[in-house]
Write a protein that holds these residues in place. Structure first.
Motif, PDB file in Angstrom:
ATOM      1  N   ARG A  61       0.905  -1.147   0.119  1.00 43.31           N
ATOM      2  CA  ARG A  61       0.113  -0.155   0.098  1.00 43.31           C
ATOM      3  C   ARG A  61       0.752   1.193  -0.122  1.00 43.31           C
ATOM      4  O   ARG A  61       0.612   2.238  -0.757  1.00 43.31           O
ATOM      5  CB  ARG A  61      -0.951   0.016   1.303  1.00 43.31           C
ATOM      6  CG  ARG A  61      -1.993  -0.947   1.155  1.00 43.31           C
ATOM      7  CD  ARG A  61      -2.954  -0.825   2.234  1.00 43.31           C
ATOM      8  NE  ARG A  61      -4.192  -1.786   2.262  1.00 43.31           N
ATOM      9  CZ  ARG A  61      -4.123  -2.810   2.918  1.00 43.31           C
ATOM     10  NH1 ARG A  61      -2.768  -3.459   3.611  1.00 43.31           N
ATOM     11  NH2 ARG A  61      -4.879  -3.883   2.611  1.00 43.31           N
ATOM     12  N   PHE A  62       1.959   1.163   0.825  1.00 40.68           N
ATOM     13  CA  PHE A  62       2.888   2.484   0.924  1.00 40.68           C
ATOM     14  C   PHE A  62       3.604   2.407  -0.455  1.00 40.68           C
ATOM     15  O   PHE A  62       3.876   3.687  -0.953  1.00 40.68           O
ATOM     16  CB  PHE A  62       3.833   2.081   1.994  1.00 40.68           C
ATOM     17  CG  PHE A  62       5.024   3.354   2.324  1.00 40.68           C
ATOM     18  CD1 PHE A  62       4.490   4.658   2.602  1.00 40.68           C
ATOM     19  CD2 PHE A  62       6.076   3.262   1.892  1.00 40.68           C
ATOM     20  CE1 PHE A  62       5.363   5.715   2.553  1.00 40.68           C
ATOM     21  CE2 PHE A  62       7.075   4.227   1.956  1.00 40.68           C
ATOM     22  CZ  PHE A  62       6.625   5.497   2.231  1.00 40.68           C
ATOM     23  N   ALA A  63       4.100   1.423  -1.340  1.00 41.19           N
ATOM     24  CA  ALA A  63       4.607   1.335  -2.465  1.00 41.19           C
ATOM     25  C   ALA A  63       3.657   2.030  -3.606  1.00 41.19           C
ATOM     26  O   ALA A  63       4.137   2.759  -4.446  1.00 41.19           O
ATOM     27  CB  ALA A  63       4.884   0.016  -2.799  1.00 41.19           C
ATOM     28  N   MET A  64       2.251   1.713  -3.322  1.00 43.20           N
ATOM     29  CA  MET A  64       1.413   2.515  -4.195  1.00 43.20           C
ATOM     30  C   MET A  64       1.191   3.764  -4.045  1.00 43.20           C
ATOM     31  O   MET A  64       1.031   4.646  -4.936  1.00 43.20           O
ATOM     32  CB  MET A  64      -0.044   1.836  -4.128  1.00 43.20           C
ATOM     33  CG  MET A  64      -0.780   2.250  -4.985  1.00 43.20           C
ATOM     34  SD  MET A  64      -0.728   2.298  -6.846  1.00 43.20           S
ATOM     35  CE  MET A  64      -1.071   0.627  -7.174  1.00 43.20           C
ATOM     36  N   VAL A  65       1.404   4.207  -2.862  1.00 47.64           N
ATOM     37  CA  VAL A  65       1.443   5.763  -2.554  1.00 47.64           C
ATOM     38  C   VAL A  65       2.405   6.434  -3.239  1.00 47.64           C
ATOM     39  O   VAL A  65       2.451   7.549  -3.829  1.00 47.64           O
ATOM     40  CB  VAL A  65       1.394   6.144  -0.743  1.00 47.64           C
ATOM     41  CG1 VAL A  65       1.421   7.671  -0.638  1.00 47.64           C
ATOM     42  CG2 VAL A  65       0.062   5.549  -0.425  1.00 47.64           C
ATOM     43  N   LEU A  66       3.699   5.715  -3.005  1.00 44.24           N
ATOM     44  CA  LEU A  66       4.959   6.470  -3.591  1.00 44.24           C
ATOM     45  C   LEU A  66       4.946   6.296  -5.343  1.00 44.24           C
ATOM     46  O   LEU A  66       5.298   7.551  -5.885  1.00 44.24           O
ATOM     47  CB  LEU A  66       6.311   5.557  -3.113  1.00 44.24           C
ATOM     48  CG  LEU A  66       6.498   5.523  -1.836  1.00 44.24           C
ATOM     49  CD1 LEU A  66       7.694   4.563  -1.525  1.00 44.24           C
ATOM     50  CD2 LEU A  66       6.669   7.081  -1.227  1.00 44.24           C
ATOM     51  N   PHE A  67       4.148   5.305  -5.765  1.00 39.77           N
ATOM     52  CA  PHE A  67       4.085   5.276  -7.224  1.00 39.77           C
ATOM     53  C   PHE A  67       3.222   6.364  -7.573  1.00 39.77           C
ATOM     54  O   PHE A  67       3.350   6.877  -8.579  1.00 39.77           O
ATOM     55  CB  PHE A  67       3.576   3.991  -7.389  1.00 39.77           C
ATOM     56  CG  PHE A  67       3.075   3.645  -8.981  1.00 39.77           C
ATOM     57  CD1 PHE A  67       4.118   3.579 -10.027  1.00 39.77           C
ATOM     58  CD2 PHE A  67       1.735   3.762  -9.472  1.00 39.77           C
ATOM     59  CE1 PHE A  67       3.736   3.508 -11.205  1.00 39.77           C
ATOM     60  CE2 PHE A  67       1.307   3.742 -10.906  1.00 39.77           C
ATOM     61  CZ  PHE A  67       2.536   3.550 -11.623  1.00 39.77           C
ATOM     62  N   LEU A  68       2.180   6.626  -7.064  1.00 43.27           N
ATOM     63  CA  LEU A  68       1.182   7.687  -7.275  1.00 43.27           C
ATOM     64  C   LEU A  68       1.697   9.083  -6.975  1.00 43.27           C
ATOM     65  O   LEU A  68       1.448  10.214  -7.770  1.00 43.27           O
ATOM     66  CB  LEU A  68      -0.161   7.515  -6.392  1.00 43.27           C
ATOM     67  CG  LEU A  68      -1.068   6.257  -6.848  1.00 43.27           C
ATOM     68  CD1 LEU A  68      -2.180   6.640  -6.032  1.00 43.27           C
ATOM     69  CD2 LEU A  68      -1.410   6.244  -8.168  1.00 43.27           C
TER      70      LEU A  68
END
Length: 286
Positions: free
Chosen positions: A102-109
């Motif tokens: 989930r945190f990786a998705m935040v960084l990706f966004l």
């Protein structure tokens, strides 16, 4: 991609389509994101080659489209490997790293905000400079067509259905979750079809192409980038939908659903901003 479950240690016949330690000495790594990135870059290279071919005799007119089509296959192949590696394999292996993903998705966004931001900065920079010869499509107001408005409504509704699908999953209402997820996927595909139809109408009937000055390059660059992201989101939704049919989600195992939801809501928000700035804004400030 789910939190730890009782699938650990079982062989379900699912294997990573990429080696787990490549290059050697760097721990677990995957080259699929790089394959996907090369394919995505190829879209813009193909479009650039097409523009060059229309302006000079250095290249054949078919070179750009050929590169674009080849890049599409490369992009889809890389996307498949990436999704399988990051989303599906972890479920079968029982990896418990939901928070990290989930945190990786935040960084990706966050990186996606920078990507779209660069495109919009280019557009604003051109607008404040010498803005010459706006296409007739913009001056007549036809750039903001009923198709664009309907497509916008469709994408907004898809965000709503996905939101309530996630809520239904948390309430353990599996049938409602699957129905709303299917509706979201269908709306996403309809949106992509609507954007393809819009391109057809603009290019074939209106003669408005990517070579139509600064606005043409900005329009197709930004809407094309967004269309690429919606297509990526549709693929992710398709993966989630198939896994949902196999009963792989519940209230405690929903990492894939939550991360894909974050991505889908992001592309929805970008589209609304794009419509306000690129469609309506061009008419008002033109």
């Amino acid at each position: 991609m789910e939190e730890a479950d009782d699938h650990s240690g079982e062989d379900h016949g699912h294997h990573l389509p990429a080696v787990e330690d490549w290059p050697k000495g760097f721990g677990e790594a995957s080259w699929w994101p790089f394959i996907t990135a090369i394919g995505a870059a190829g879209f813009y290279i193909g479009a650039s080659l097409y523009v060059i071919a229309t302006q000079t005799d250095l290249l054949g007119i078919a070179v750009g489209p050929a590169v674009f089509v080849a890049s599409a296959f490369l992009f889809l192949a890389g996307l498949y490997g990436w999704v399988y590696h990051a989303f599906v394999a972890a479920y079968w292996e029982g990896d418990g790293h939901g928070r990290g993903l989930r945190f990786a998705m935040v960084l990706f966004l966050g990186s996606e905000v920078a990507t779209f931001g660069a495109g919009f900065i280019y557009y604003f920079f051109v607008r404040t400079g010498a803005w010459e010869n706006l296409p007739e499509l913009v001056e007549s107001g036809n750039v903001l067509s009923s198709l664009v408005i309907v497509n916008t409504i469709i994408l907004v509704i898809s965000s709503v259905t996905l939101h309530y699908a996630h809520i239904a999953l948390h309430k353990n209402d599996r049938q409602k979750f699957i129905r709303l997820l299917a509706a979201t996927l269908l709306l996403g595909v309809v949106f992509i079809g609507g954007q393809a139809l819009e391109y057809y109408e603009f290019i074939v009937h209106e003669g408005f192409t990517i070579t139509e000055g600064a606005y043409g390059s900005a329009f197709y660059g930004l809407t094309g980038l967004h269309g690429l992201h919606v297509s990526l989101g549709a693929v992710l939704l398709g993966v989630v939908f198939v896994r949902a049919l196999y009963g792989q989600y519940d209230a405690e195992h929903d990492t894939s659903v939550s991360t894909v939801s974050m991505y889908w809501h992001f592309v929805d928000a970008v589209w609304i901003f794009l419509v306000v700035v690129l469609y309506a804004g061009a008419i008002v400030l033109g």
